[in-house]
Design an enzyme around this catalytic site. Structure first.
Site, PDB file in Angstrom:
ATOM      1  CG  ASP A 195      -1.877   1.318   1.128  1.00 44.97           C
ATOM      2  OD1 ASP A 195      -2.855   1.087   0.353  1.00 44.97           O
ATOM      3  OD2 ASP A 195      -1.616   1.949   1.495  1.00 44.97           O
TER       4      ASP A 195
ATOM      5  CG  ASN B  36      -4.130  12.187  -6.604  1.00 45.82           C
ATOM      6  OD1 ASN B  36      -3.447  11.818  -7.296  1.00 45.82           O
ATOM      7  ND2 ASN B  36      -4.796  10.949  -6.077  1.00 45.82           N
TER       8      ASN B  36
ATOM      9  CG  HIS C 186      -6.568  13.512  -9.209  1.00 48.97           C
ATOM     10  ND1 HIS C 186      -6.505  12.419  -8.699  1.00 48.97           N
ATOM     11  CD2 HIS C 186      -7.527  14.166  -9.252  1.00 48.97           C
ATOM     12  CE1 HIS C 186      -7.368  12.634  -8.021  1.00 48.97           C
ATOM     13  NE2 HIS C 186      -7.980  13.994  -8.165  1.00 48.97           N
TER      14      HIS C 186
ATOM     15  CG  ASP D  55      -3.320   9.033 -12.801  1.00 52.05           C
ATOM     16  OD1 ASP D  55      -3.807   8.572 -12.335  1.00 52.05           O
ATOM     17  OD2 ASP D  55      -4.453   8.964 -13.701  1.00 52.05           O
TER      18      ASP D  55
ATOM     19  CG  ASP E 180      -3.122   3.902  -1.988  1.00 50.83           C
ATOM     20  OD1 ASP E 180      -4.007   3.021  -2.165  1.00 50.83           O
ATOM     21  OD2 ASP E 180      -2.873   4.525  -0.782  1.00 50.83           O
TER      22      ASP E 180
ATOM     23  NE  ARG F   9      13.968  -9.177  -5.781  1.00 51.43           N
ATOM     24  CZ  ARG F   9      13.873 -10.106  -5.183  1.00 51.43           C
ATOM     25  NH1 ARG F   9      14.259 -10.903  -4.367  1.00 51.43           N
ATOM     26  NH2 ARG F   9      12.162 -10.849  -5.457  1.00 51.43           N
TER      27      ARG F   9
END
Length: 310
Positions: free
Chosen positions: A199, A207, A212, A216, A242, A262
């Site tokens: 997350d 944003n 946005h 993106d 997300d 990693r």
């Protein structure tokens, strides 16, 4: 084609009828454990699918690694068996161990039988018949394994219709289908499978501050990092907003921990951070519980980092 799971049940049913023991199992040796994939029901030892000793403590290890007899009517006469922790814990008096092979002749697992009572010396005459069962089950296991490999390749070619338009990763629908399929394989062959949930931090702030389009771009950058950190056989998906998920077939708990570290490092190198959680599908569990466990671990990771703890 008979699956390995079906063949295992047939073998155990036959053995219990023809060679009664307190407990018969088809097991797999993986990640330092001997894991029971199928067991005779209502066995006298109270053992179930998913149980099994550490490989170091297993009687089957002595059979495979050190050449102890595959049929031991009285293990008190075989010091290598009598001294094993699993034998003492379960009060085992007699033992049968039959290798099940991978295609390259390495050990996949065993057909194993134990009983609390010793057997007569004539019990050893069963050895050729038992070895034949082991070889037959090895053939089915390898044919089933090839079928699984081919099916995985087919799935990869079908994923284009289930792709997240923004990131190019799989969408949630594709993710759910892949997870359900992997659970079926897990119960057939006992392969470990792990899930990583990721997350991203700070998407809302980007944003709100930069628009946005910038958000993106951040998601596409994160998707590229996660995809680049994964194997070709891993399923990488955008689960929504997300949040990303990675389904890792044939990956144990220790291996997925390394993989999660990693991903964290490579995200940091790309100027990104995220809450990351991982969990491994256990033999008696299901994939939905595994994803929920990984999700909970991800939120716990976020809370630790927000509190300033690593």
């Amino acid at each position: 084609m008979t699956s390995f799971e079906d063949a295992s049940r047939l073998v155990l049913d036959y053995l219990q009828a023809q060679v009664p023991m307190g407990f018969w199992t088809v097991s797999r040796v993986i990640d330092g454990r001997q894991v029971y994939l199928a067991v005779t029901p209502d066995n006298g030892f109270g053992l179930d699918v998913g149980d099994g000793p550490a490989w170091e403590d297993s009687l089957c290890r002595e059979m495979w690694v050190n050449g102890a007899p595959g049929v031991a009517p009285d293990i008190s006469r075989v010091p290598a068996y009598a001294s094993k922790g699993a034998a003492r814990t379960l009060s085992v008096a007699s033992y049968v161990g039959i290798p099940v092979y991978n295609q390259d002749e390495t050990l996949f697992g065993t057909i194993c039988g134990i009983d609390a009572e010793a057997r007569p010396d004539s019990f050893t005459e069963l050895a050729p018949q038992l070895e034949l069962l082991g070889h037959l089950l090895s053939v089915v296991r390898n044919l089933d394994g090839r079928a699984v490999s081919l099916a995985r390749r087919l799935e990869l070619t079908l994923q284009e219709s289930e792709t997240d338009a923004l990131t190019g990763l799989r969408n949630r629908r594709s993710w759910q289908r892949a997870c359900e399929t992997e659970q079926t394989r897990h119960h057939r062959l006992g392969d470990h499978a792990s899930i990583v949930v990721i997350d991203l931090d700070g998407l809302k702030q980007v944003n709100d501050r930069d628009g946005h389009a910038a958000g993106d771009a951040m998601l596409r950058r994160a998707a590229g990092v996660v995809r680049g950190s994964s194997r070709q056989t891993d399923v990488v998906a955008r689960l929504g907003g997300d949040e990303f998920g990675v389904l890792c077939p044939q990956t144990t708990a220790s291996q997925v921990a390394v993989y999660a570290d990693r991903i964290r490092s490579e995200l940091a190198a790309a100027g990104l951070s995220a809450g990351i959680g991982a969990a491994t599908l256990e033999r008696a569990g299901n994939i939905a519980e595994t994803e929920a466990t990984a999700d909970a671990a991800m939120y716990a990771d976020k809370r630790r980092r927000q509190a300033g703890r690593v």
